[in-house]
Design a protein around this motif. Structure first.
Motif, PDB file in Angstrom:
ATOM      1  N   ILE A 299      47.000  38.606  33.033  1.00 54.14           N
ATOM      2  CA  ILE A 299      46.661  38.288  34.416  1.00 54.14           C
ATOM      3  C   ILE A 299      46.642  36.773  34.560  1.00 54.14           C
ATOM      4  O   ILE A 299      45.995  36.079  33.774  1.00 54.14           O
ATOM      5  CB  ILE A 299      45.292  38.882  34.817  1.00 54.14           C
ATOM      6  N   GLU A 300      47.359  36.282  35.543  1.00 55.66           N
ATOM      7  CA  GLU A 300      47.261  34.858  35.902  1.00 55.66           C
ATOM      8  C   GLU A 300      46.174  34.736  36.953  1.00 55.66           C
ATOM      9  O   GLU A 300      46.247  35.354  38.018  1.00 55.66           O
ATOM     10  CB  GLU A 300      48.598  34.361  36.446  1.00 55.66           C
ATOM     11  N   LEU A 301      45.166  33.929  36.669  1.00 62.54           N
ATOM     12  CA  LEU A 301      43.963  33.896  37.487  1.00 62.54           C
ATOM     13  C   LEU A 301      43.606  32.456  37.844  1.00 62.54           C
ATOM     14  O   LEU A 301      43.335  31.646  36.957  1.00 62.54           O
ATOM     15  CB  LEU A 301      42.805  34.542  36.714  1.00 62.54           C
ATOM     16  N   ALA A 302      43.618  32.130  39.138  1.00 59.73           N
ATOM     17  CA  ALA A 302      43.136  30.833  39.633  1.00 59.73           C
ATOM     18  C   ALA A 302      41.824  31.072  40.366  1.00 59.73           C
ATOM     19  O   ALA A 302      41.723  31.989  41.192  1.00 59.73           O
ATOM     20  CB  ALA A 302      44.163  30.193  40.557  1.00 59.73           C
ATOM     21  N   VAL A 303      40.821  30.252  40.045  1.00 55.99           N
ATOM     22  CA  VAL A 303      39.467  30.485  40.571  1.00 55.99           C
ATOM     23  C   VAL A 303      38.886  29.186  41.136  1.00 55.99           C
ATOM     24  O   VAL A 303      39.357  28.084  40.841  1.00 55.99           O
ATOM     25  CB  VAL A 303      38.545  31.030  39.457  1.00 55.99           C
ATOM     26  N   ARG A 304      37.849  29.346  41.949  1.00 55.17           N
ATOM     27  CA  ARG A 304      37.195  28.166  42.536  1.00 55.17           C
ATOM     28  C   ARG A 304      36.484  27.333  41.473  1.00 55.17           C
ATOM     29  O   ARG A 304      36.452  26.112  41.541  1.00 55.17           O
ATOM     30  CB  ARG A 304      36.201  28.599  43.614  1.00 55.17           C
TER      31      ARG A 304
ATOM     32  N   GLU B 130      39.658  40.948  45.058  1.00 50.05           N
ATOM     33  CA  GLU B 130      38.812  40.966  46.252  1.00 50.05           C
ATOM     34  C   GLU B 130      37.612  40.022  46.136  1.00 50.05           C
ATOM     35  O   GLU B 130      36.871  39.852  47.110  1.00 50.05           O
ATOM     36  CB  GLU B 130      38.334  42.398  46.507  1.00 50.05           C
ATOM     37  N   HIS B 131      37.429  39.399  44.981  1.00 48.66           N
ATOM     38  CA  HIS B 131      36.305  38.478  44.789  1.00 48.66           C
ATOM     39  C   HIS B 131      36.567  37.195  45.580  1.00 48.66           C
ATOM     40  O   HIS B 131      37.670  36.634  45.509  1.00 48.66           O
ATOM     41  CB  HIS B 131      36.153  38.168  43.299  1.00 48.66           C
ATOM     42  N   PRO B 132      35.589  36.696  46.321  1.00 53.41           N
ATOM     43  CA  PRO B 132      35.816  35.493  47.140  1.00 53.41           C
ATOM     44  C   PRO B 132      36.117  34.239  46.327  1.00 53.41           C
ATOM     45  O   PRO B 132      36.668  33.278  46.855  1.00 53.41           O
ATOM     46  CB  PRO B 132      34.499  35.344  47.922  1.00 53.41           C
ATOM     47  N   GLY B 133      35.742  34.254  45.047  1.00 55.10           N
ATOM     48  CA  GLY B 133      36.006  33.086  44.215  1.00 55.10           C
ATOM     49  C   GLY B 133      37.383  33.078  43.579  1.00 55.10           C
ATOM     50  O   GLY B 133      37.758  32.105  42.906  1.00 55.10           O
ATOM     51  N   VAL B 134      38.150  34.144  43.783  1.00 50.98           N
ATOM     52  CA  VAL B 134      39.502  34.227  43.220  1.00 50.98           C
ATOM     53  C   VAL B 134      40.497  33.662  44.224  1.00 50.98           C
ATOM     54  O   VAL B 134      40.581  34.127  45.365  1.00 50.98           O
ATOM     55  CB  VAL B 134      39.865  35.679  42.863  1.00 50.98           C
ATOM     56  N   LEU B 135      41.253  32.664  43.802  1.00 55.25           N
ATOM     57  CA  LEU B 135      42.227  32.022  44.675  1.00 55.25           C
ATOM     58  C   LEU B 135      43.635  32.596  44.492  1.00 55.25           C
ATOM     59  O   LEU B 135      44.413  32.640  45.433  1.00 55.25           O
ATOM     60  CB  LEU B 135      42.257  30.514  44.407  1.00 55.25           C
ATOM     61  N   ARG B 136      43.942  32.971  43.273  1.00 51.82           N
ATOM     62  CA  ARG B 136      45.257  33.575  43.019  1.00 51.82           C
ATOM     63  C   ARG B 136      45.137  34.544  41.853  1.00 51.82           C
ATOM     64  O   ARG B 136      44.476  34.233  40.859  1.00 51.82           O
ATOM     65  CB  ARG B 136      46.304  32.509  42.698  1.00 51.82           C
ATOM     66  N   LEU B 137      45.766  35.702  41.983  1.00 54.30           N
ATOM     67  CA  LEU B 137      45.767  36.669  40.888  1.00 54.30           C
ATOM     68  C   LEU B 137      47.109  37.370  40.863  1.00 54.30           C
ATOM     69  O   LEU B 137      47.543  37.958  41.853  1.00 54.30           O
ATOM     70  CB  LEU B 137      44.639  37.681  41.048  1.00 54.30           C
ATOM     71  N   ARG B 138      47.754  37.293  39.723  1.00 51.75           N
ATOM     72  CA  ARG B 138      48.983  38.048  39.467  1.00 51.75           C
ATOM     73  C   ARG B 138      48.788  38.847  38.198  1.00 51.75           C
ATOM     74  O   ARG B 138      48.325  38.310  37.193  1.00 51.75           O
ATOM     75  CB  ARG B 138      50.193  37.125  39.328  1.00 51.75           C
ATOM     76  N   VAL B 139      49.139  40.139  38.239  1.00 46.29           N
ATOM     77  CA  VAL B 139      49.001  40.996  37.069  1.00 46.29           C
ATOM     78  C   VAL B 139      50.385  41.345  36.554  1.00 46.29           C
ATOM     79  O   VAL B 139      51.305  41.621  37.333  1.00 46.29           O
ATOM     80  CB  VAL B 139      48.188  42.265  37.408  1.00 46.29           C
ATOM     81  N   GLU B 140      50.540  41.309  35.224  1.00 46.52           N
ATOM     82  CA  GLU B 140      51.831  41.589  34.584  1.00 46.52           C
ATOM     83  C   GLU B 140      51.619  42.555  33.406  1.00 46.52           C
ATOM     84  O   GLU B 140      51.280  42.137  32.302  1.00 46.52           O
ATOM     85  CB  GLU B 140      52.472  40.299  34.061  1.00 46.52           C
ATOM     86  N   PRO B 141      51.786  43.878  33.611  1.00 51.60           N
ATOM     87  CA  PRO B 141      51.790  44.798  32.475  1.00 51.60           C
ATOM     88  C   PRO B 141      52.962  44.481  31.549  1.00 51.60           C
ATOM     89  O   PRO B 141      54.036  44.063  32.005  1.00 51.60           O
ATOM     90  CB  PRO B 141      51.965  46.171  33.137  1.00 51.60           C
TER      91      PRO B 141
END
Length: 269
Positions: free
Chosen positions: A178-183, A139-150
């Motif tokens: 977590i795959e995380l793409a950010v601004r 929900e953070h505005p700076g997060v462009l993509r997030l995928r979580v993998e347990p």
């Protein structure tokens, strides 16, 4: 070779840089340092639509024999984990580029999470990672993509490769990533600070590996041009403006029915 093995819905290779422990402020009881020997340099990430597709992949000679027997030529250590159906998912995707090839379009990280103790309840850790870390981050505005993998507890590799060791070099193995793409990179530190108290309840270590390059080998059940020909060849095609080299007719002449991916498998079953 992965492009020629039937069954995969999506398969990507993520090339990783060294752990970036400098991205965060200190969080009590959570370590951000990773021994060099335990840092992965790449990650293959595959998705299957069904158990039947997984079985088709695992039973194919390319996946069962050719790829594992070739691994010793380019991999010094391997760990293959098989996540349970429906355990992971993409919570937000503002990048919306399903076939990234080469450097990612925004700063991207693979964040790996180790539990506080080896005896940590796995299901509780997975819920914690998904609901109290990944979901608020999405929900953070700076997060462009997030995928979580347990991930299941690490044991014997799900894919055996002769001559390639599978033992993890430290006691702290990962139970999720977590795959995380950010601004920008500063967003990563803000995210950690926002869940510092929640993080320390279950997590003993967080390691952040920058993604240098992504190669999408299979997308939506069909091999990509990069999957069939390799990234350097596709770069040459782009530079020359040889768009006809991407046509289905040419690809089918060169690679046969393999260009149809899951469509080929569905027709045969």
């Amino acid at each position: 070779m992965f492009a020629h093995a039937p069954g995969l819905w999506r398969y990507r290779q993520l090339r990783l840089a060294a752990n970036r422990s400098d991205l965060y402020r200190a969080v009590p009881r959570v370590s951000f340092d990773a021994p060099e020997a335990a840092q992965p340099q790449g990650m293959g990430h595959g998705l299957f639509l069904s158990e039947a597709d997984l079985a088709a992949f695992g039973g194919n000679p390319v996946a069962r024999e050719t790829i594992p027997n070739d691994a010793h030529n380019f991999i010094g250590r391997i760990g293959a984990q098989l996540s349970a159906p429906g355990s992971g998912g993409t919570l937000v995707d503002r990048v919306d580029e399903p076939e990234v090839q080469g450097p990612p379009p925004a700063p991207t990280f693979v964040l790996c999470f180790a539990p506080r103790t080896e005896a940590a309840p796995v299901e509780a850790f997975h819920r914690h990672l998904t609901e109290r870390v990944a979901r608020p981050w999405s929900e953070h505005p700076g997060v462009l993509r997030l995928r979580v993998e347990p991930l299941p507890p690490y044991g014997r590799s799900a894919m055996s490769s002769p001559g390639v060791p599978h033992r993890w070099p430290t006691d702290a193995t990962y139970l999720g990533w977590i795959e995380l793409a950010v601004r920008n990179e500063g967003v990563v530190g803000d995210l950690l600070a926002g869940v510092a108290d929640e993080l320390a309840e279950q997590v003993g270590a967080v390691h952040a590996y920058p993604v240098r390059e992504i190669y999408t080998i299979i997308s939506a059940g069909r091999p990509t041009t990069v999957g069939l020909r390799g990234y350097p060849a596709v770069q040459a095609i782009d530079a020359a403006g040889a768009d006809e080299q991407r046509s289905e007719a040419v690809l089918e002449l060169l690679f046969g029915d393999a260009v149809r991916g899951l469509d080929r498998l569905r027709r045969r079953t």
